[in-house]
Design a protein around this motif. Structure first.
Motif: not given
Length: 254
Positions: A188, A191, A220-221, A234-235, A239-240
């Motif tokens: 995280f 990202f 998660i991605g 990418e997330l 979860y971003r």
């Protein structure tokens, strides 16, 4: 480029005509047993019912398959081999020879094509039976050893990519799986800086095994298999805006 070599074209000036003849394999093997300047056989050319008839007769000394004392010494190859004649078919073919001194000479132009076939008799059938028997033999046979083999053979050469891989293993060490939450925090955090990463970059950042990292990223991605960011992760939207456990604790304390 290879060195250019001159070709002796005397055969063109002499207008030599040669025959291109296909012969059975066993016949060529028998010819190799003849002395250097020995006679391998004779060719008879005659007329039969107005047509040209060509026949090759193998030298009697070369009719024995093996040498004296060998198991196939009594096996005889056919002596008589009639020719089946073919037309050249409008093709231009030539025969070249190469000497021990690597000199190349033109022997002549092909004027006739022929196929040398054996007369089917008892000798020929025994020969075919032997050839079939040899062709059915297994290429590899198991063998029981009386004692264990202690000699160990190691490859002499080591490929460049093997050397590079060994160096990388020594410098980075063996990757050990970290706790899941620690890996999540590292991902995280990464990202937050960039939206897209390929799996190689994520491995370099987290120092985690690829299989373990992909297992977490599938949860998660999202993997982009096409588009402008092909082959990257990418997330997922949910979860971003994730905050790590330490950040949540700091916010609660504040």
């Amino acid at each position: 480029m290879a060195d250019k070599k001159e070709v002796n074209l005397t055969g063109v000036k002499q207008s030599k005509g040669v025959w291109l003849v296909k012969v059975p394999k066993y016949l060529s093997l028998q010819w190799n047993k003849a002395p250097e300047k020995g006679e391998v056989g004779k060719i008879f050319i005659g007329k039969k019912q107005g047509k040209t008839e060509v026949r090759f007769s193998l030298n009697e000394e070369l009719t024995t398959m093996g040498a004296v004392g060998e198991k196939d010494a009594s096996l005889q190859v056919p002596r008589d081999h009639p020719f089946t004649m073919h037309t050249v078919g409008g093709q231009t073919m030539a025969v070249f020879s190469q000497s021990d001194a690597d000199e190349i000479s033109l022997e002549g132009m092909v004027v006739h094509r022929a196929e040398c076939r054996p007369v089917v008799n008892d000798d020929y059938m025994r020969l075919k039976k032997l050839q079939l028997k040899e062709s059915t033999k297994p290429q590899r046979l198991s063998q029981q050893l009386e004692r264990a083999v202690t000699t160990i053979f190691k490859p002499v050469a080591n490929h460049d990519f093997n050397v590079e891989h060994e160096k990388k293993k020594k410098s980075e060490g063996k990757m050990v799986r970290a706790e899941r939450q620690i890996v999540l925090d590292m991902l995280f955090s990464a990202f937050e800086k960039h939206q897209y990463y390929n799996i190689k970059d994520l491995v370099d950042i987290t120092k985690q095994p690829v299989t373990y990292l992909k297992e977490i990223m599938r949860e998660i991605g999202t993997y982009n298999s096409k588009g402008a960011h092909k082959s990257t992760w990418e997330l997922k939207p949910e979860y971003r805006h994730y905050q790590s456990a330490e950040e949540e604790e700091e916010m609660q304390t504040a």
